[in-house]
Design an enzyme around this catalytic site. Structure first.
Site, PDB file in Angstrom:
ATOM      1  N   PRO A 224     -16.775 -32.323  40.045  1.00 50.11           N
ATOM      2  CG  PRO A 224     -14.531 -32.333  39.467  1.00 50.11           C
ATOM      3  CD  PRO A 224     -15.702 -31.427  39.623  1.00 50.11           C
ATOM      4  CG  ASP A 247     -27.487 -37.965  38.875  1.00 53.99           C
ATOM      5  OD1 ASP A 247     -28.660 -38.330  38.945  1.00 53.99           O
ATOM      6  OD2 ASP A 247     -27.037 -37.259  37.960  1.00 53.99           O
ATOM      7  CE  LYS A 269     -30.523 -41.458  34.456  1.00 56.42           C
ATOM      8  NZ  LYS A 269     -30.577 -40.416  35.494  1.00 56.42           N
ATOM      9  N   GLY A 300     -23.458 -34.558  38.962  1.00 56.89           N
ATOM     10  CA  GLY A 300     -21.995 -34.522  39.009  1.00 56.89           C
ATOM     11  C   GLY A 300     -21.459 -33.735  37.815  1.00 56.89           C
ATOM     12  CB  ALA A 331     -15.243 -35.551  34.949  1.00 58.99           C
ATOM     13  CG  MET A 382     -19.856 -42.587  31.463  1.00 58.89           C
ATOM     14  SD  MET A 382     -21.425 -42.056  30.775  1.00 58.89           S
ATOM     15  CE  MET A 382     -20.953 -40.691  29.746  1.00 58.89           C
ATOM     16  N   GLY A 411     -11.529 -38.551  40.655  1.00 61.58           N
ATOM     17  CA  GLY A 411     -10.781 -37.301  40.509  1.00 61.58           C
ATOM     18  C   GLY A 411     -11.289 -36.207  41.430  1.00 61.58           C
TER      19      GLY A 411
HETATM   20  C1  LIG Z   1     -22.572 -39.673  33.241  1.00 57.89           C
HETATM   21  S1  LIG Z   1     -20.993 -38.973  33.089  1.00 57.89           S
HETATM   22  C2  LIG Z   1     -21.254 -37.439  33.864  1.00 57.89           C
HETATM   23  C3  LIG Z   1     -20.261 -36.405  33.509  1.00 57.89           C
HETATM   24  C4  LIG Z   1     -20.497 -35.106  34.232  1.00 57.89           C
HETATM   25  N1  LIG Z   1     -21.722 -34.499  33.848  1.00 57.89           N
HETATM   26  C5  LIG Z   1     -19.340 -34.129  34.061  1.00 57.89           C
HETATM   27  O1  LIG Z   1     -19.520 -33.065  33.440  1.00 57.89           O
HETATM   28  O2  LIG Z   1     -18.270 -34.424  34.565  1.00 57.89           O
HETATM   29  C6  LIG Z   1     -20.109 -39.870  34.272  1.00 57.89           C
HETATM   30  C7  LIG Z   1     -18.654 -40.013  33.940  1.00 57.89           C
HETATM   31  O3  LIG Z   1     -17.957 -38.811  34.201  1.00 57.89           O
HETATM   32  C8  LIG Z   1     -16.643 -39.112  34.618  1.00 57.89           C
HETATM   33  N2  LIG Z   1     -16.469 -38.581  35.977  1.00 57.89           N
HETATM   34  C9  LIG Z   1     -17.346 -37.851  36.679  1.00 57.89           C
HETATM   35  N3  LIG Z   1     -16.831 -37.495  37.879  1.00 57.89           N
HETATM   36  C10 LIG Z   1     -15.605 -38.030  37.941  1.00 57.89           C
HETATM   37  C11 LIG Z   1     -14.572 -38.024  38.916  1.00 57.89           C
HETATM   38  N4  LIG Z   1     -14.704 -37.397  40.089  1.00 57.89           N
HETATM   39  N5  LIG Z   1     -13.435 -38.687  38.641  1.00 57.89           N
HETATM   40  C12 LIG Z   1     -13.273 -39.318  37.461  1.00 57.89           C
HETATM   41  N6  LIG Z   1     -14.219 -39.339  36.507  1.00 57.89           N
HETATM   42  C13 LIG Z   1     -15.359 -38.719  36.732  1.00 57.89           C
HETATM   43  C14 LIG Z   1     -16.505 -40.619  34.601  1.00 57.89           C
HETATM   44  O4  LIG Z   1     -15.992 -40.977  33.355  1.00 57.89           O
HETATM   45  C15 LIG Z   1     -17.939 -41.043  34.758  1.00 57.89           C
HETATM   46  O5  LIG Z   1     -18.147 -42.353  34.249  1.00 57.89           O
END
Ligand SMILES: C[S@@+](CC[C@H](N)C(=O)[O-])C[C@H]1O[C@@H](n2cnc3c(N)ncnc32)[C@H](O)[C@@H]1O
Length: 473
Positions: A224, A247, A269, A300, A331, A382, A411
């Site tokens: 994250p 990304d 994106k 991510g 995340a 998201m 986070g």
């Molecule tokens: C396209 S998804 C990708 C998720 C990613 N593959 C994962 O396993 O965490 C993107 C969403 O993940 C969440 N997210 C990813 N990194 C985050 C972080 N550092 N803090 C909070 N939410 C995060 C948010 O909800 C964000 O809109």
């Protein structure tokens, strides 16, 4: 240079250890690893040394040290707690030009034991010439994390091909070129994934054909945001890639760790702004690999959790491109840990659902009756923009308006922000606190534990990295 680093073959060579205690045992074990013929001299010996002698591993001489014991020895170690004996060993060995090491007495050492990174047959030795052993140990620990375990089996495999390669290529330059190609090929990742037979076959193929450069794609989860949450494998692959396709979600600190001269391609994106459409990204990965490049596709969190990793890997597989998949901390796991919110808890939640607030097709609805059930936690990815809808649907299907919620923005990063409140005010919290992406919604009783478990001052410090700011509604 105070000491010349050389690797000595001690196979069956006579070495002497003066002393019969724990230290002597330790040194003796180092010699035994190199299959030396070890003799120990001391008036008495500890139990383990006696056992080693009974097993025929070492010879024990029950005696006080004297000059005769040095006869025929290549190396000698003084490991007694008597300075006078250690000093005598040093003087006599030195007079005869026998290499000598007095334990923990650097001025009386003509050889020393380095710190070792052991990837047999690859061995890395580090020495500070006795000046800073703790620093040498720290360097060793750093190298331990950087040098992958598969380097040992890889060296063994290529070692078994050395003669064949010599026969096939008579010129040194051709042999060197061949080995460069091998180390850039999927032989390496085959060994890395434990598929030694396939690596062996691949090496045979390369040896018998005129090799073309062979690309591959590493689909890597970067976690994250906190770079310390990267896996060792992710770090190693990031540092060996020619091209890094990334990304927006991958943090700057993590991008700092990719190979310095790698080509960087952003295919980020953001909602409503798909700078590069997914099909183009898929094709780009295939094309780069077919050009013989090693491509790190870094994402991510975890690539297989709302990361479209599955779609990309399907295309790679269909195009017969070699790939590896490296999981990352998603995340929900990272954000909840750094916010002090356990996703399950025996008193509050027996299940956890990962949910996306952003469905592929507009109008596609989630299973709200199931999501509104009690005794579970929802981790909603998201979900920020859709928070009014999420709030309305959960209330409609029976989740209480007082259910605790937490919104974790950025986070695990330096700018992590945690906002807590209740389900009945979820959308209001999002707009009142101007929550921005990336943010994760956690809905369920566990969210109330944030107050108790998050790091405030000297309470639980979830990371040396994140310093959570907490906004409580
Ligand atoms: C396209 S998804 C990708 C998720 C990613 N593959 C994962 O396993 O965490 C993107 C969403 O993940 C969440 N997210 C990813 N990194 C985050 C972080 N550092 N803090 C909070 N939410 C995060 C948010 O909800 C964000 O809109």
């Amino acid at each position: 240079m105070q000491y010349l680093p050389i690797f000595t073959k001690l196979d069956n060579k006579p070495v002497l250890v003066v002393g019969g205690g724990e230290v002597a045992l330790r040194k003796c074990r180092a010699f035994l690893k190199a299959r030396a013929q070890v003799t120990l001299v001391a008036p008495e010996f500890c139990q383990q040394l006696t056992e080693l002698a009974e097993q025929g591993e070492v010879s024990l001489v029950h005696d006080y040290f004297n000059e005769q014991h040095l006869n025929g020895m290549m190396l000698v170690i003084a490991a007694t707690d008597l300075d006078s004996v250690n000093s005598q060993v040093f003087e006599l060995a030195n007079q005869r030009n026998i290499f000598v090491n007095v334990v923990d007495d650097q001025p009386r050492c003509t050889f020393i034991f380095p710190s070792i990174v052991d990837r047999d047959p690859i061995t890395i030795a580090i020495s500070s010439a006795g000046t800073a052993p703790v620093l040498a140990r720290r360097l060793r620990e750093k190298l331990e994390t950087l040098i992958p375990q598969h380097i040992g089996p890889l060296a063994t495999l290529v070692g078994s091909f050395r003669n064949k390669v010599k026969q096939r290529f008579s010129h040194f330059a051709d042999r060197r070129q061949f080995w460069e190609t091998v180390f850039d090929s999927s032989v390496v990742s085959k060994v890395q994934t434990g598929n030694t037979d396939a690596a062996n076959e691949q090496l045979e193929l390369l040896l018998n054909a005129k090799p073309e450069p062979e690309g591959e794609v590493y689909v890597v989860g970067a976690g994250p945001g906190d770079p310390e949450l990267l896996t060792l494998k992710a770090l190693q692959l990031m540092q060996q890639a020619d091209v890094v396709v990334y990304d927006f979600l991958v943090s700057d600190e993590i991008m700092e760790l990719v190979r310095r001269d790698a080509e960087l391609i952003c295919v980020g994106k953001r909602l409503g702004d798909h700078s590069v459409v997914q099909d183009d990204t898929n094709q780009m990965l295939v094309d780069l690999a077919k050009q013989g490049k090693k491509v790190c596709r870094i994402k991510g969190g975890d690539p297989f959790i709302y990361g479209r990793g599955g779609e990309e890997v399907q295309v790679l597989a269909a195009n017969k491109v070699n790939y590896q998949i490296v999981p990352g901390i998603t995340a929900a796991a990272g954000c909840s840990a750094y916010a002090g919110i356990p996703l399950t808890h025996r008193d509050h939640a027996q299940a956890i659902q990962f949910v996306t607030g952003h469905c592929k097709q507009d109008g596609q609805e989630l299973d709200w009756p199931s999501l509104a059930k009690p005794n579970q936690t929802l981790a909603i990815y998201m979900g920020v923009i859709k928070s009014p809808h999420i709030q309305a649907q959960l209330l409609k299907y029976g989740r209480g308006a007082e259910t605790p919620v937490a919104i974790i923005e950025n986070g695990t990063r330096k700018n992590q922000r945690v906002v807590t409140g209740q389900l009945g005010e979820l959308a209001d919290l999002v707009s009142r606190h101007s929550i921005i992406s990336p943010a994760l919604l956690i809905i369920g009783e566990v969210a109330s534990l944030h107050q108790q478990l998050a790091w405030f001052g000297d309470k639980i410090q979830t990371s040396s990295f994140a310093q959570p700011i907490t906004d409580v509604a």
